[in-house]
Design a protein around this motif. Structure first.
Motif, PDB file in Angstrom:
ATOM      1  N   LEU A   1      52.784  60.556  35.088  1.00 32.85           N
ATOM      2  CA  LEU A   1      51.716  59.682  34.606  1.00 32.85           C
ATOM      3  C   LEU A   1      50.611  60.484  33.922  1.00 32.85           C
ATOM      4  CD1 LEU A   1      51.526  57.181  37.616  1.00 32.85           C
ATOM      5  CD2 LEU A   1      52.466  56.750  35.322  1.00 32.85           C
ATOM      6  N   ARG A   2      50.297  61.656  34.447  1.00 34.53           N
ATOM      7  CA  ARG A   2      49.286  62.512  33.828  1.00 34.53           C
ATOM      8  C   ARG A   2      49.755  62.983  32.451  1.00 34.53           C
ATOM      9  NH1 ARG A   2      47.450  66.450  38.887  1.00 34.53           N
ATOM     10  NH2 ARG A   2      46.103  64.924  39.949  1.00 34.53           N
ATOM     11  N   PHE A   3      51.023  63.381  32.364  1.00 32.21           N
ATOM     12  CA  PHE A   3      51.551  63.861  31.092  1.00 32.21           C
ATOM     13  C   PHE A   3      51.640  62.718  30.080  1.00 32.21           C
ATOM     14  CE2 PHE A   3      54.880  65.140  28.136  1.00 32.21           C
ATOM     15  CZ  PHE A   3      54.559  66.475  27.879  1.00 32.21           C
ATOM     16  N   ARG A   4      52.145  61.555  30.536  1.00 31.28           N
ATOM     17  CA  ARG A   4      52.320  60.401  29.673  1.00 31.28           C
ATOM     18  C   ARG A   4      50.990  59.937  29.066  1.00 31.28           C
ATOM     19  NH1 ARG A   4      56.100  57.975  26.743  1.00 31.28           N
ATOM     20  NH2 ARG A   4      54.562  58.947  25.392  1.00 31.28           N
ATOM     21  N   ALA A   5      49.921  60.067  29.855  1.00 32.80           N
ATOM     22  CA  ALA A   5      48.603  59.630  29.385  1.00 32.80           C
ATOM     23  C   ALA A   5      48.097  60.489  28.234  1.00 32.80           C
ATOM     24  CB  ALA A   5      47.602  59.655  30.542  1.00 32.80           C
ATOM     25  N   ARG A   6      48.642  61.718  28.069  1.00 30.67           N
ATOM     26  CA  ARG A   6      48.129  62.646  27.064  1.00 30.67           C
ATOM     27  C   ARG A   6      49.165  62.991  25.999  1.00 30.67           C
ATOM     28  NH1 ARG A   6      45.976  67.346  30.852  1.00 30.67           N
ATOM     29  NH2 ARG A   6      45.529  68.304  28.827  1.00 30.67           N
ATOM     30  N   TYR A   7      50.342  62.329  26.042  1.00 30.94           N
ATOM     31  CA  TYR A   7      51.420  62.665  25.102  1.00 30.94           C
ATOM     32  C   TYR A   7      51.971  61.390  24.495  1.00 30.94           C
ATOM     33  CZ  TYR A   7      55.879  64.563  23.398  1.00 30.94           C
ATOM     34  OH  TYR A   7      56.952  64.935  22.623  1.00 30.94           O
ATOM     35  N   ALA A   8      52.029  61.332  23.146  1.00 26.97           N
ATOM     36  CA  ALA A   8      52.434  60.107  22.460  1.00 26.97           C
ATOM     37  C   ALA A   8      53.886  60.128  21.996  1.00 26.97           C
ATOM     38  CB  ALA A   8      51.516  59.867  21.261  1.00 26.97           C
ATOM     39  N   GLY A   9      54.582  61.257  22.181  1.00 25.45           N
ATOM     40  CA  GLY A   9      55.955  61.374  21.687  1.00 25.45           C
ATOM     41  C   GLY A   9      56.981  60.750  22.625  1.00 25.45           C
ATOM     42  N   ARG A  10      58.248  60.917  22.213  1.00 24.04           N
ATOM     43  CA  ARG A  10      59.348  60.365  22.993  1.00 24.04           C
ATOM     44  C   ARG A  10      59.542  61.156  24.284  1.00 24.04           C
ATOM     45  NH1 ARG A  10      65.658  59.836  20.876  1.00 24.04           N
ATOM     46  NH2 ARG A  10      66.569  59.271  22.899  1.00 24.04           N
ATOM     47  N   ILE A  11      59.758  60.465  25.391  1.00 25.25           N
ATOM     48  CA  ILE A  11      60.013  61.108  26.686  1.00 25.25           C
ATOM     49  C   ILE A  11      61.272  60.501  27.298  1.00 25.25           C
ATOM     50  CG2 ILE A  11      59.195  61.483  29.043  1.00 25.25           C
ATOM     51  CD1 ILE A  11      56.376  61.421  28.066  1.00 25.25           C
ATOM     52  N   GLU A  12      62.174  61.367  27.758  1.00 32.03           N
ATOM     53  CA  GLU A  12      63.313  60.949  28.573  1.00 32.03           C
ATOM     54  C   GLU A  12      63.161  61.566  29.951  1.00 32.03           C
ATOM     55  OE1 GLU A  12      66.917  61.991  26.615  1.00 32.03           O
ATOM     56  OE2 GLU A  12      66.566  60.643  24.900  1.00 32.03           O
ATOM     57  N   LEU A  13      63.589  60.872  30.982  1.00 31.72           N
ATOM     58  CA  LEU A  13      63.404  61.352  32.347  1.00 31.72           C
ATOM     59  C   LEU A  13      64.567  62.257  32.763  1.00 31.72           C
ATOM     60  CD1 LEU A  13      62.089  58.127  34.149  1.00 31.72           C
ATOM     61  CD2 LEU A  13      60.817  59.909  32.914  1.00 31.72           C
ATOM     62  N   LEU A  14      64.229  63.422  33.290  1.00 33.62           N
ATOM     63  CA  LEU A  14      65.199  64.358  33.850  1.00 33.62           C
ATOM     64  C   LEU A  14      64.555  65.010  35.066  1.00 33.62           C
ATOM     65  CD1 LEU A  14      67.996  65.734  33.525  1.00 33.62           C
ATOM     66  CD2 LEU A  14      66.837  67.511  32.202  1.00 33.62           C
ATOM     67  N   PRO A  15      64.467  64.290  36.181  1.00 34.26           N
ATOM     68  CA  PRO A  15      63.734  64.805  37.352  1.00 34.26           C
ATOM     69  C   PRO A  15      64.340  66.098  37.906  1.00 34.26           C
ATOM     70  CG  PRO A  15      64.191  62.450  37.566  1.00 34.26           C
ATOM     71  CD  PRO A  15      65.005  62.937  36.414  1.00 34.26           C
ATOM     72  N   CYS A  16      63.514  67.102  38.095  1.00 38.63           N
ATOM     73  CA  CYS A  16      63.867  68.345  38.798  1.00 38.63           C
ATOM     74  C   CYS A  16      62.911  68.431  39.988  1.00 38.63           C
ATOM     75  CB  CYS A  16      63.721  69.547  37.878  1.00 38.63           C
ATOM     76  SG  CYS A  16      64.820  69.487  36.436  1.00 38.63           S
ATOM     77  N   LEU A  17      63.399  68.024  41.144  1.00 37.49           N
ATOM     78  CA  LEU A  17      62.503  67.701  42.251  1.00 37.49           C
ATOM     79  C   LEU A  17      62.388  68.780  43.327  1.00 37.49           C
ATOM     80  CD1 LEU A  17      63.629  63.981  42.693  1.00 37.49           C
ATOM     81  CD2 LEU A  17      61.619  64.832  41.458  1.00 37.49           C
ATOM     82  N   HIS A  18      63.176  69.849  43.225  1.00 38.03           N
ATOM     83  CA  HIS A  18      63.121  70.845  44.299  1.00 38.03           C
ATOM     84  C   HIS A  18      62.734  72.241  43.822  1.00 38.03           C
ATOM     85  CE1 HIS A  18      66.974  72.666  43.059  1.00 38.03           C
ATOM     86  NE2 HIS A  18      67.304  71.443  42.730  1.00 38.03           N
ATOM     87  N   ASP A  19      62.608  72.424  42.498  1.00 36.91           N
ATOM     88  CA  ASP A  19      62.306  73.757  41.983  1.00 36.91           C
ATOM     89  C   ASP A  19      60.916  74.255  42.377  1.00 36.91           C
ATOM     90  OD1 ASP A  19      64.767  73.948  40.794  1.00 36.91           O
ATOM     91  OD2 ASP A  19      64.102  73.190  38.855  1.00 36.91           O
TER      92      ASP A  19
END
Length: 256
Positions: free
Chosen positions: A35-53
């Motif tokens: 949500l923080r990134f999305r609020a400051r970035y207007a380009g295309r985003i696809e989700l690729l969660p990396c949750l343990h790194d």
């Protein structure tokens, strides 16, 4: 027992309970950061969660493979042998290390389909003598491989004496005064079928001596990546043979 169960679930069945818990716990942080990134970035985003790194070190320096591959590759670099041959070691680790600075010839019971710079490959079962290759090289390595010979894990024939036959054939490849770098699991002797053998270091040293191989150095990688150099006296070898598991890195020299 719990460690063995975890290994079975994660390494053999593809179910890693620790990673699952860490990933679930990481979901709130992932959503917050998104949500923080999305609020400051207007380009295309696809989700690729990396949750343990977030929980990992920068590198896997606690693994015994990391230490054996690094330590033995450095020794070969310093020794500068005429011809180095490897049998069964990790291609993506040790073999790649050595191929980065010199030519290396690799034997393995399994095929390799890729053409790798600096690597000459020969498919061979070292439980059988290699015809015409007696005293073939002055430097030889076999890292975390000999303990699997004869257990069928990698498509090799079932042979309870595969370890002994393999060591004899490895010794035959080596010239007089050649150096052999061998790593195997050591501790209370047993077979963990079909994964590996755990070898009594005293029995290994005695067996090597029957093939004109004399021990010149012994390092041990213990749990957590602790590396120790042992004097290999009677007491230290007895202590090592009494443990459940460690990785022994043996350096032998072949006499006439």
């Amino acid at each position: 027992m719990l460690r063995r169960l975890y290994w079975l679930l994660s390494a053999q069945l593809g179910i890693d309970p620790r990673m699952l818990v860490r990933s679930l716990l990481g979901l709130p942080r992932y959503l917050r950061d998104y949500l923080r990134f999305r609020a400051r970035y207007a380009g295309r985003i696809e989700l690729l969660p990396c949750l343990h790194d977030w929980h990992e070190d920068a590198g896997a320096t606690k693994l015994e493979y990391f230490w054996q591959d690094l330590l033995v590759a450095r020794r070969i670099f310093e020794a500068r042998p005429e011809k180095h041959v490897d049998v069964g070691s990790l291609v993506g680790g040790f073999v790649a290390h050595v191929a980065s600075f010199r030519e290396i010839e690799v034997f393995d019971v399994r095929p390799i389909s890729a053409k790798i710079p600096g690597v000459t490959f020969r498919q061979a079962d070292l439980m059988q003598p290699v015809p015409g290759m007696s005293e073939y090289c002055d430097s030889l390595s076999c890292l975390h491989a000999l303990e699997h010979f004869g257990l069928g894990r990698y498509g090799d024939p079932i042979d309870p004496q595969g370890f002994e036959r393999g060591l004899a054939n490895l010794a035959a490849l080596l010239r007089k005064n050649g150096v052999f770098y061998l790593s195997v699991p050591v501790g209370a002797e047993r077979v963990e079928f079909n994964g590996q053998r755990i070898i009594d270091p005293r029995a290994l040293i005695a067996l090597a001596r029957t093939h004109a191989l004399e021990l010149t150095d012994l390092q041990v990688v213990r749990d957590g990546g602790r590396v120790e150099t042992l004097a290999a006296n009677e007491q230290q070898l007895w202590d090592l043979a009494s443990q459940r598991y460690a990785l022994g890195i043996f350096t032998f020299k072949k006499h006439g």
